[in-house]
Enzyme design. Structure first.
Site, mmCIF file in Angstrom:
data_model
loop_
_atom_site.group_PDB
_atom_site.id
_atom_site.type_symbol
_atom_site.label_atom_id
_atom_site.label_comp_id
_atom_site.label_asym_id
_atom_site.label_seq_id
_atom_site.Cartn_x
_atom_site.Cartn_y
_atom_site.Cartn_z
ATOM 1 N N GLU A 9 59.761 36.261 57.109
ATOM 2 C CA GLU A 9 61.199 36.295 56.824
ATOM 3 C C GLU A 9 62.059 36.504 58.057
ATOM 4 O O GLU A 9 63.269 36.705 57.946
ATOM 5 C CB GLU A 9 61.496 37.384 55.792
ATOM 6 C CG GLU A 9 60.980 38.758 56.180
ATOM 7 C CD GLU A 9 61.174 39.787 55.077
ATOM 8 O OE1 GLU A 9 62.291 40.349 54.998
ATOM 9 O OE2 GLU A 9 60.213 40.036 54.313
ATOM 10 N N ASP A 50 56.771 44.995 44.173
ATOM 11 C CA ASP A 50 56.087 45.099 45.464
ATOM 12 C C ASP A 50 56.559 46.370 46.147
ATOM 13 O O ASP A 50 57.706 46.794 45.977
ATOM 14 C CB ASP A 50 56.326 43.868 46.352
ATOM 15 C CG ASP A 50 57.795 43.605 46.642
ATOM 16 O OD1 ASP A 50 58.276 44.040 47.710
ATOM 17 O OD2 ASP A 50 58.459 42.964 45.810
#
Length: 256
Positions: free
Chosen positions: A98, A8
């Site tokens: 997150e 990613d």
């Protein structure tokens, strides 16, 4: 266990030679598209997504969440979906959750996450949640998120839990990328993920949908039906399936 290698990236990776990445046994990439309700680096996604697709990679997009409430989550989802709608993505579309800097309660933050993930599905994409192992187990109500594909970050020699994708390193080296990069392994084959692609054509919205699906490891009819907005009964009828509990890897299913 068989697994599939992927990465990613965001603007921190700078310019990428996607042809070289594809030669390095990388099969998929998630590219950061947006953050919050504005993102100065959106051009990075718009430049790299087409190049990665052209190189033959499976490409998904992710949104870095800043929300703490359902209303904020819906606003961020709208911004994210508007930003990726003209790209023919062929891998899951991801909520990256997150942080909880606003110290929202578990129920509130989980409600917001579900609102975002539902918006992704309603737009015709396969929704996935990315988060850290500790964050998922201690800040969210995981029991309410089991309907969604899961991508977990834990930089350790073992993950210690079930997931669909594991981000196991943030310091990988891949040919074609000059910086360190996140490394992932997928335990589930999302190769045949079918998204509804939206492209603007002369000011009008053109919808293109794929009408077949190839069964992959771990699939069930109920899972396929859920993600393609249909029913098990419809799939059984359309494909002449005698036993709904028996489908096979490689089997091609017609979708309405």
């Amino acid at each position: 266990m068989e697994y599939i290698k992927g990465i990613d990236v965001s603007h921190w990776q700078g310019a990428i030679n996607w042809e070289e990445v594809a030669k390095a046994d990388v099969k998929f990439v998630f590219i950061k598209a947006t953050e919050g309700t504005s993102y100065s680096k959106l051009s990075y996604f718009k430049e790299n997504a087409p190049q990665a697709l052209a190189a033959g990679l499976k490409v998904g997009a992710y949104h870095y969440a800043k929300f703490a409430t359902v209303a904020e989550a819906k606003a961020e989802a709208t911004y994210f979906l508007d930003s990726i709608s003209s790209f023919a993505l062929n891998y899951p579309v991801v909520l990256d959750l997150e942080e909880n800097k606003k110290k929202a309660k578990e129920k509130t933050l989980t409600d917001a996450a579900i609102a975002f993930l539902e918006a992704i599905e309603e737009a015709g994409y396969m929704a996935m949640l990315y988060t850290g192992k500790y964050f998922l187990e201690n800040t969210l109500d995981e029991s309410r998120l089991t309907n969604y594909a899961l991508w977990i970050a834990r930089y350790n020699s073992t993950l210690g839990r079930s997931t669909d994708i594991w981000q196991h390193s943030d310091s990988g080296k891949i040919s074609g990328i000059s910086t360190k990069v996140d490394l992932n392994i997928a335990f589930r084959d999302f190769t045949n993920t079918i998204n509804t692609f939206r492209t603007h054509n002369s000011g009008a919205l053109k919808i293109e949908t794929t009408t077949t699906y190839t069964v992959t490891k771990g699939d069930t009819l109920s899972f396929i039906a859920k993600y393609h907005k249909t029913t098990v009964k419809s799939l059984v009828s359309l494909n002449g399936i005698k036993d709904p509990d028996k489908i096979y890897i490689g089997q091609k299913l017609r979708l309405k």
